[in-house]
Write a protein that holds these residues in place. Structure first.
Motif, short mmCIF file in Angstrom:
data_model
loop_
_atom_site.label_atom_id
_atom_site.label_comp_id
_atom_site.label_asym_id
_atom_site.label_seq_id
_atom_site.Cartn_x
_atom_site.Cartn_y
_atom_site.Cartn_z
N GLU A 197 8.39 7.19 3.75
CA GLU A 197 9.06 6.14 2.96
C GLU A 197 10.51 5.89 3.41
N GLY A 223 -1.80 8.32 9.30
CA GLY A 223 -2.59 8.11 8.08
C GLY A 223 -2.31 6.70 7.58
N LYS A 224 -3.30 6.15 6.89
CA LYS A 224 -3.23 4.74 6.53
C LYS A 224 -1.97 4.40 5.71
N GLU A 225 -1.70 5.19 4.70
CA GLU A 225 -0.59 4.87 3.80
C GLU A 225 0.77 5.05 4.49
N ASP A 226 0.93 6.14 5.22
CA ASP A 226 2.21 6.36 5.91
C ASP A 226 2.44 5.28 6.97
N GLU A 227 1.39 4.93 7.68
CA GLU A 227 1.53 3.88 8.70
C GLU A 227 1.92 2.55 8.05
N ARG A 228 1.31 2.28 6.90
CA ARG A 228 1.63 1.04 6.19
C ARG A 228 3.11 1.04 5.77
N LEU A 229 3.56 2.18 5.29
CA LEU A 229 4.98 2.26 4.88
C LEU A 229 5.90 1.99 6.06
N GLY A 233 5.63 -1.52 4.45
CA GLY A 233 5.96 -1.21 3.05
C GLY A 233 7.44 -0.99 2.82
N ASN A 234 8.07 -0.22 3.68
CA ASN A 234 9.50 0.07 3.50
C ASN A 234 10.34 -1.18 3.74
#
Lengths: 242, 282
Positions: A197, A223-229, A233-234
Motif C-alpha cells: 500500500e 499476488g493479485k491484491e498487492d499488484e493491484r495496489l 490502487g495506491n
C-alpha cells in the motif's frame, strides 16, 4: 488498470529521446504498448517544453495525461509558487515535482491538497545523500497529511534509506520509476518491508522502457491484491481518482 | 495498437512465470554455440528473493533470454567465496567461472586471483570498488591488476560510482594497456547523447584506452538514452552484452538492446563476438 506516477512530455529533438519522436501522441503510444491507462506527466528540462505544453497535452488526452507541475525556482520563489497555483487552479494539474529545495512550494501543495513527488536517486557514498533524505523527513513531519512520493525509491544505492523513511511516515510513498526494469527485486524488497500500500508504479517514460517496467512488476508475482495496489490502487487513493 | 498491447500482455504473462521460474519451453530459443549470446556479468549468490539460489536459477534466466554462456562471479561479499563458486558451477559448463577479489584485504587479493585462475580454472576477475569501498586507482589495486596482466585475464569493473569515475578507470586502463577491462555501465552510465555538453568524459577515456570495453546490463539497457549513448561512445566494437542476473533480468537486457534496432553486424559484435575475443574463446 495501470497508472504511472511519473512520465515526461518531451519534444522531438530532446537529446535524451535519442532520435525518437517526442510529443503527447508519442507518449500515449508508449502508454498503449505498456498497457498504462494514464500517467502523471511533467516536462523534461532538456527541451523547450513548459507547463503550458503539458496543459495542451492534457486537453488533447484528458484521460491519459495528468499534469504534474515543475517550476523553475530561479525565476524567484514567489513567481514559482504563483505559477504552481495557476497550473492547479486554472489548468487542472494534480501533482507537483519538487526538488526539496524550498518549503514555499510544499506549503502551497499542502494547502491545495496536491501530492508532491521528489526525485530520490541514490548514491549513498555522496555526502549530501543523508542530508537530502533528512529534508524529506522534515517535510513528512511538517506536512503529515501531504502525500509525498519518493520516485526511484532511492535506487540504486539509497533504497534502504528510502524504505526506512517510508516505513516511518504514513504519508511517504515509494515510486518505482526505473527499478522494475533494471532490478525488479528491489520493488519486491520494498513491498515486503513497507507493504504494497506504500509502493506506486512509475514508468519514467519515455526515458525508460515502460513495457519492461510493467513486465518487471508482473514477474514479481506479488499476488493479485498487492499488484493491484502497486499498479493502480495506491495511485487512485493518492490522487483521489475515486 | 490494441493488438500490440494484447501481444505484450500475453508475452508478459508467459515471461512472468516468476523471477526464478522462466518458461522452460523457451529453452529451445538458445541458438547453437557459435551464435549464442554471451553475458559478461552474472552472479551466483547463495540466496536470492529469500530462497536458496543455484546455477539452475541462472540457467533458467539465461534460457528465457536465449543466452548460451555466461561469465559468473561469486556474490560480492567483503571476502568473495571463489572456491565455493568453483564447486557450485562444476557440472554446469555454460557458466564460466570468474573470480571476485577485494584489494582492500591487502596482498591476499592478488594471491586469491592467482589461485582462482591456476587452480580453479577461472577466466577473469571482478573488482567492486563501490561495494568494497576503495578508489579504483588506489595503490592497493595495482598488485591485483599486475597479476591479471601476468595471468592474461580480463578485469570487470564497476563503472557508475564515486569510486570508479571515468578518470579513475582511465588511470588504471592506461597503466595496464595489456589488460582487457570491461566497465559495467550500471544504472547511471557516465555517458550522454552527443548534444549534451556535460557528463561525457567517457568519450575521451574510450579514445585513449583501446583496452577498455563498455558493458551493458539490464540496468543500462532499459534506459534508451544511456543505452544508445553507450553504443555511440564505444562503437559496437567496444560494447559487450550482459545482464547482472539474477538481480537484472537477462530477457530485459536482450529486449533493451533489440529496441536499439542495430544492424546484424553490430548486434553480433555486442551479443557475442567482442566477448569471444576478450576472453579468447574458441
Amino acid at each position: 488498470m495501470i497508472y504511472c506516477c511519473e512520465s515526461y512530455l518531451s519534444l522531438t529533438g530532446n537529446p535524451y529521446l535519442v532520435g525518437r519522436p517526442g510529443g503527447a501522441d508519442e507518449l500515449v503510444k508508449i502508454f498503449d504498448e505498456a498497457g498504462i491507462q494514464a500517467a502523471m506527466t511533467l516536462i523534461s528540462s532538456a527541451d523547450a517544453a513548459t507547463n503550458r505544453t503539458v496543459w495542451e497535452a492534457m486537453k488533447k488526452h484528458p484521460t491519459r495525461i495528468f499534469g504534474m507541475c515543475l517550476v523553475n525556482s530561479r525565476q524567484g520563489m514567489k513567481a514559482a509558487v504563483d505559477e504552481f497555483r495557476m497550473t492547479v487552479k486554472d489548468w487542472g494539474f494534480t501533482g507537483l515535482k519538487h526538488g526539496a529545495e524550498s518549503d514555499d512550494l510544499v506549503a502551497a501543495a499542502d494547502e491545495m491538497g496536491i501530492p508532491v513527488t521528489i526525485h530520490t536517486g541514490g548514491e549513498s557514498w555522496a555526502p549530501q545523500t543523508k542530508t537530502f533524505y533528512a529534508k524529506i523527513e522534515e517535510m513528512a513531519i511538517k506536512y503529515p497529511k501531504l502525500p509525498i512520493i519518493m520516485e526511484h525509491m532511492g535506487y540504486r544505492y539509497a533504497v534502504d534509506l528510502a524504505i526506512e523513511l517510508a516505513k516511518k511516515y504514513p504519508n511517504l510513498y515509494l515510486g518505482t520509476t526505473i527499478p522494475p526494469a533494471c532490478e525488479p527485486i528491489y520493488v519486491k524488497k520494498a513491498v515486503r518491508e513497507v507493504g504494497a500500500e506504500k509502493v506506486v508504479f512509475g514508468s519514467n517514460s519515455p526515458f525508460a522502457l515502460a513495457t519492461l517496467g510493467v513486465e518487471g512488476i508482473r514477474r514479481l508475482k506479488l499476488g493479485k491484491e498487492d499488484e493491484r495496489l502497486v499498479f493502480s490502487g495506491n495511485f487512485e487513493r493518492i490522487y483521489r481518482l475515486k | 495498437m490494441v493488438k500490440r498491447r494484447d501481444f505484450l500482455k500475453s508475452a508478459a504473462a508467459v515471461a512472468g512465470a516468476g523471477l526464478l521460474r522462466p518458461v522452460s519451453a523457451l529453452a529451445s530459443r538458445i541458438p547453437p554455440d557459435d551464435q549464442a549470446i554471451l553475458d559478461f556479468e552474472t552472479f551466483l549468490p547463495q540466496e536470492f528473493d529469500g530462497k536458496p539460489f543455484g546455477p539452475e536459477g541462472l540457467e533458467a534466466l539465461a534460457d528465457e533470454a536465449g543466452v548460451g554462456r555466461f561469465f559468473v562471479f561469486p556474490e560480492t561479499t567483503p571476502r568473495p567465496d571463489n572456491p565455493g563458486l568453483a564447486k557450485r558451477i562444476k557440472s554446469h559448463p555454460r557458466l564460466v567461472g570468474c573470480a571476485s577479489v577485494n584489494p582492500a584485504l591487502g596482498g591476499e587479493a592478488a594471491r586469491e586471483l592467482e589461485t582462482s585462475v591456476k587452480d580453479l580454472g577461472f577466466r577473469g576477475v571482478r573488482l567492486s570498488p563501490t561495494l568494497h569501498h576503495y578508489p579504483l586507482d588506489a595503490e592497493i589495486v595495482l598488485p591485483v591488476l599486475a597479476k591479471a596482466r601476468d595471468l592474461r585475464v580480463p578485469v570487470t569493473l564497476d563503472g557508475d560510482s564515486e569510486n570508479a569515475k571515468p578518470a579513475q578507470i582511465a588511470a588504471v586502463a592506461l597503466k595496464f594497456p595489456e589488460v582487457a577491462f570491461i566497465m559495467d555501465m550500471g544504472f547511471r552510465a557516465p555517458v550522454r547523447p552527443p548534444e549534451i555538453e556535460f557528463g561525457n568524459e567517457m568519450r575521451e577515456v574510450v579514445k585513449k584506452c583501446p583496452n577498455l570495453h563498455l558493458g551493458l546490463t539490464a540496468l543500462t539497457a532499459c534506459q534508451p538514452a544511456y543505452l544508445m549513448s553507450t553504443i555511440w561512445t564505444g562503437g559496437p566494437e567496444r560494447v559487450v552484452f550482459g545482464s547482472y542476473a539474477p538481480s537484472g533480468i537477462p530477457l530485459f537486457a536482450v529486449k533493451g538492446l533489440k529496441w536499439a534496432g542495430l544492424d546484424s553486424r553490430a548486434e553480433a559484435l555486442i551479443f557475442r563476438e567482442n566477448l569471444k575475443k576478450i576472453y579468447r574463446l574458441g
